[in-house]
Design a protein around this motif. Sequence first.
Motif, PDB file in Angstrom:
ATOM      1  N   THR A 420      13.250   4.042  -1.399  1.00  0.00           N
ATOM      2  CA  THR A 420      12.132   3.331  -2.082  1.00  0.00           C
ATOM      3  C   THR A 420      11.337   2.475  -1.261  1.00  0.00           C
ATOM      4  O   THR A 420      11.767   1.498  -0.481  1.00  0.00           O
ATOM      5  CB  THR A 420      12.437   2.402  -2.945  1.00  0.00           C
ATOM      6  OG1 THR A 420      13.447   3.238  -4.273  1.00  0.00           O
ATOM      7  CG2 THR A 420      11.527   1.648  -3.915  1.00  0.00           C
ATOM      8  N   VAL A 421      10.081   2.564  -1.051  1.00  0.00           N
ATOM      9  CA  VAL A 421       9.459   1.951   0.103  1.00  0.00           C
ATOM     10  C   VAL A 421       8.401   1.173  -0.863  1.00  0.00           C
ATOM     11  O   VAL A 421       7.702   1.699  -1.690  1.00  0.00           O
ATOM     12  CB  VAL A 421       8.227   2.911   0.707  1.00  0.00           C
ATOM     13  CG1 VAL A 421       7.337   2.269   1.888  1.00  0.00           C
ATOM     14  CG2 VAL A 421       9.266   4.030   1.735  1.00  0.00           C
ATOM     15  N   THR A 422       8.435  -0.149  -0.392  1.00  0.00           N
ATOM     16  CA  THR A 422       7.748  -1.146  -1.152  1.00  0.00           C
ATOM     17  C   THR A 422       6.694  -1.814  -0.299  1.00  0.00           C
ATOM     18  O   THR A 422       7.205  -2.485   0.800  1.00  0.00           O
ATOM     19  CB  THR A 422       8.906  -2.435  -1.790  1.00  0.00           C
ATOM     20  OG1 THR A 422       9.573  -1.464  -2.568  1.00  0.00           O
ATOM     21  CG2 THR A 422       8.001  -3.401  -2.562  1.00  0.00           C
ATOM     22  N   CYS A 423       5.493  -1.919  -0.507  1.00  0.00           N
ATOM     23  CA  CYS A 423       4.477  -2.516   0.154  1.00  0.00           C
ATOM     24  C   CYS A 423       3.710  -3.491  -0.572  1.00  0.00           C
ATOM     25  O   CYS A 423       3.190  -3.527  -1.752  1.00  0.00           O
ATOM     26  CB  CYS A 423       3.700  -1.440   0.521  1.00  0.00           C
ATOM     27  SG  CYS A 423       3.810  -0.043   1.402  1.00  0.00           S
ATOM     28  N   SER A 424       3.557  -4.544  -0.106  1.00  0.00           N
ATOM     29  CA  SER A 424       3.292  -6.048  -0.579  1.00  0.00           C
ATOM     30  C   SER A 424       2.022  -6.330  -0.013  1.00  0.00           C
ATOM     31  O   SER A 424       1.815  -6.504   1.526  1.00  0.00           O
ATOM     32  CB  SER A 424       4.356  -7.143  -0.567  1.00  0.00           C
ATOM     33  OG  SER A 424       5.478  -6.431  -1.461  1.00  0.00           O
ATOM     34  N   ASP A 425       0.998  -6.859  -0.484  1.00  0.00           N
ATOM     35  CA  ASP A 425      -0.005  -7.726   0.211  1.00  0.00           C
ATOM     36  C   ASP A 425       0.227  -9.280   0.425  1.00  0.00           C
ATOM     37  O   ASP A 425       1.268  -9.608   0.122  1.00  0.00           O
ATOM     38  CB  ASP A 425      -1.509  -7.500  -0.646  1.00  0.00           C
ATOM     39  CG  ASP A 425      -1.490  -7.734  -2.007  1.00  0.00           C
ATOM     40  OD1 ASP A 425      -0.670  -8.977  -2.366  1.00  0.00           O
ATOM     41  OD2 ASP A 425      -2.205  -7.277  -2.746  1.00  0.00           O
TER      42      ASP A 425
END
Length: 1246
Positions: A420-425
């Motif tokens: 699971t790849v999680t990208c956050s700003d």
Amino acid sequence: MDTTANGRMMRKALLLLLCVLCLGSALGQVSYSIPEEMAKGSVVGNIAHDLGLDLKRLKSGKARVYTGDGVEYIGLNKDRGALFIQEKIDRETLCGETTPCALHFQLILENPMEMFRITVEITDINDNSPSFTQTEKRFEISESAVVGSKFKLDEAIDSDIGVNSLEKYQLNPSDNFVLKLENEADGTKKVEMILQKALDREKQAHISLVLNAIDGGEPPMSGSMQIHVTVLDANDNAPVFSKPLYRAKILENSPEGTSVVTVSASDKDIGSNGLVTYSMSMSKPHLRKLFSVIKDTGAILLIGNLDYELSSSYQISVEAMDSGGLSDSAKVMIEVVDVNDNKPNINIVSKSDSLTEDSPPDTVIAMLSVNDPDSENNGKVECVINEYVPFKIKSTSNGFYSIVSDVNLDREQASQYNITVTCSDEGVPSLSSSVTLSLHISDVNDNAPVFDRSSYKAYIVENNSPGLSIFTVKASDSDWSQNARVSYILEDSSVNGVPVSSYVSVSADSGVIHAVRSFDYEQIKDFQFCVKAQDGGSPPLSSNVTVKILVQDQNDNGPQVLYPVQTGGSLVAEMVPRSADVGYLVTKVVAVDVDSGQNAWLSYKLQKAADRALFEVGLQNGEIRTIRQVTDKDAVKQRLTVIVEDNGQPSRSATVIVNVVVADSFPEVMSEFTDFTHDKEYNDNLTFYLVLALAVVSFLFITCVVVIISVKIYRWRQSRVLYHSNLPVIPYYPPRYSDTLGTATLPHVYNYDTCRTTDSRKSDCKFGRAAKVMIEVVDVNDNKPNINIVSKSDSLTEDSPPDTVIAMLSVNDPDSENNGKVECVINDYVPFKIKSTSNGFYSIVSDANLDREQASQYNITVTCSDEGVPSLSSSVTLSLHISDVNDNAPVFDRSSYEAYIVENNSPGLSIFTVKASDSDWSQNARVSYVLEDSSVNGVPVSSYVSVSADSGVIHAVRSFDYEQIKDFQFCVKAQDGGSPPLSSNVTVKILVQDQNDNGPQVLYPVQTGGSLVAEMVPRSADVGYLVTKVVAVDVDSGQNAWLSYKLQKAADRALFEVGLQNGEIRTIRQVTDKDAVKQRLAVIVEDNGQPSRSATVIVNVVVADSFPEVMSEFTDFTHDKEYNDNLTFYLVLALAVVSFLFITCVVVIISVKIYRWRQSRVLYHSNLPVIPYYPPRYSDTLGTATLPHVYNYDTCRTTDSRKSDCKFGRAGSQNVLIMDPSSTGTMQRIQSEKSILDEPDSPLEV
């Protein structure tokens, strides 16, 4: 007015009369005309009269009105023959505005079937008044409205038609307004109110009018509508905004209903003219989806969702308008403030679905593209992956990331990963997106098979049948597919010098170990070997496991008596003094059994005795004791026969003779033993007869050998004489056939002479003058029979009786005479037959009882053939399905069941499953299982086991004890779901398997407190002397009952030893005078269970000599007997060897004679002169024969026709026989260097 109405009514009546009088009967059609709203029961017309039908015909024909799916408005009175109103008719509901309006229906008659069409026209009456959709209407008209202004009014609606419909309108009062009517294209009228006089609000602010609508019926009907007119004030001032441009800011995530800004405009007029309403410009429709203006307050509200990323600002044009239509406009600039409302967008640029487990670290498995449309910090993104996975994510360039492996992978630990790849700003609050990648780890053969145990131990009962399955080894491989396919191999090794493969074999696929031979516990008690498990990878990996096989004993050996020693003619006897008391120990019978466990448990019985009242034998210890006081009357010589039995199933036994002397002195003993001399005479006679038999057999054997050699020499000499024979040879020359073309069926041309006589069927032809010819067309068989299926059944129950009709056929053939005669048959091997019922009609009936389980469907082919020449036929195939009947009871897959359960089990344990099948279908084949009522040891079987009604699984209800119950049986009933149900029973036998829950029990020596019983060992005992045998049993079974014996404690451990398996106590050195007379031994007996259990026994041993003087007196006799025994043994051995050689020689001679006799039957033995036969040589001129060459055969047949040579020569094209002119018919040898007959190497050759 009344005159006009009366005229109209007369016209209607006249029209109705004309319709009745002009009823048309053409094509069976009658028409009527009636007004709507007639009462129920009103007569429409006399249909019987109008159609010319009799009332009886209406009744007999079951006359009825048919309207299809519509409402039956018109009914029929069959008694009067009249049509009447059955349901009230409303023309407006039925037809609406359609004209003319009519009902269409049919009158149906049967027997014979007739149909008449009837039409009833429905005429309109004035039953509906005009009406308006609204009872009142309001107008607001400015006082500045110009004269001639038009105001549209609603039209009135009248459901009637024709003259009864709407005719005119009236407006009252008509001071300021008048009506204007215009005819529309659809026939309606447009109604408008025209202002004919200027309005003055100050004089009259409200005007009320009434609009009447009137139809043309008699009497006329009308409807009205109220009209209210409000006079409005005039508007002469426009609204003005407070500023021409408004500015505002709003967050893009503001909810709907948020107030953005409020605009304001003022109007100098008063009242309604001073009321300002606000609206947005219609030039930009998309703005109307985002913003709205409250028309009364001028507040601009957010009604849609803003998105900074789509547009950062908006410009709105707002208009302010008063009630008179005057307006002003202003601009509103709205700036959208960005918020963090967009998650990062993750796009998979490339990814791998699988990865081999041997891939190195930093192997790229996916590439991602990530972006966030927000601005500034809201658009900055950072990506991570989930923990506890052997992967990491790396940023390669602006917005691009790659996922790589972080460590070495192992498919056996995890065959698949969800990454699971999680990208956050970096916004506040932060938003994130995630994507899950599924990665499959491909297998590499990096794991060897692993056995489920470190070693195996199995048991097999001796005397087993070869090929018996012993047990199964099982190995598993944590790899996948082919790499995990395990095969089993028996490793090369030896057991007692013999390859282990001659003992056991292992199945390569299943790992089942089979016995190759039958085992003997007394020869081999256990052995071990290695099994290799190898996977199917490349290269393959393997592992080994040690398997130990323990052979379990059976009772296949009888007891062996060790003491007293039984030797023919022995004078050894036990002496009992006449002063012996009751219980005096005479001697002890010592026996052993090489078997083990309960099979070696021995019991002693007195089988025969001269005086049974004097002696008894101990059942367990073999001690012979007196049971009464010895008296002078007792005979000196006593002969006792003791039988020794083991405890095996079945038991085995041995018998021993014990000589007892009742005397106080040795001279009395010697005088009683003179009768024993007959044993020596018996041995001398036996030796004589053995020597005589050996001489006779040897003489017969030597004679047989001499005769065979003589016969062989004679035959050899005869063959030499026949070999040099000069008999004449008469050559034989066969015919030569040649087919010049090679295509005909006969090899020669045959000529035929044909003769015709005057009486040749009178077939003369004559020519004469013209004549008339009558041609009669003779029928030829050119039409096949026509088969028509009149009736047939698609299915038939299997219990239908024979002769049940399943089909009827009609068969005809248009040909004439025999060509038109038809005979029908059906196909073979079906349980049906065809019967002729009448001319051209046939019925197919069942011929036997049917069984759906044997055949559920039949294809019956009916073939009809005529009697023409040639015969023509037609066929038709009928498919018949056999329906099921519950006629089969469930059948178990075995005639009986046998299952095993280990004792001390937990209640509710699943033991095994019974399975029954029913060959019926559907519900009839649904099987349920029931435990039949029975008892085991007086207890209901239901307290032992239970059975699942649906699955047949048998469960244990209680915990079992092997020592209390070893096996029991019961019945299970399988019942199907038919009606009535059928059932069958099966016997189930449950065998309880033992666990090691009982310790060994010592049977001998019997342990009694303070017992002085001891075993006696003479001081002359050699090494290995059997002192006694410890006999113990274990009520357990199998390996749990396999006992081992150990010497736990002894006064002199260097003197005695105990057999590990048999419990025999023997001396391990020579007994000396220094050894103590009393020896006390402690022997421990252990079983082989897990954990093991044990018992201890004390054995008292006395080292002393018994009857030393008796033994010294009989040493010479013993020597003579030993000599005789040896001589007898060698004589018997010599006789057996010579007899075997003699019998073998006789068998060989008979076999050779039979073989030669059979050969002589094939090649006839003749004494005629030798006439060699030379086979013909055929020449095929075209080369189409089966042999491509011509072969020459040199054949020589002699009286001894077993020696014939067959030679092949080279190919030849001429049939030439080479002859020797100088000889008298003898053929010249072609190959002189090779003899016709092969000489034997030796005259003794067989």
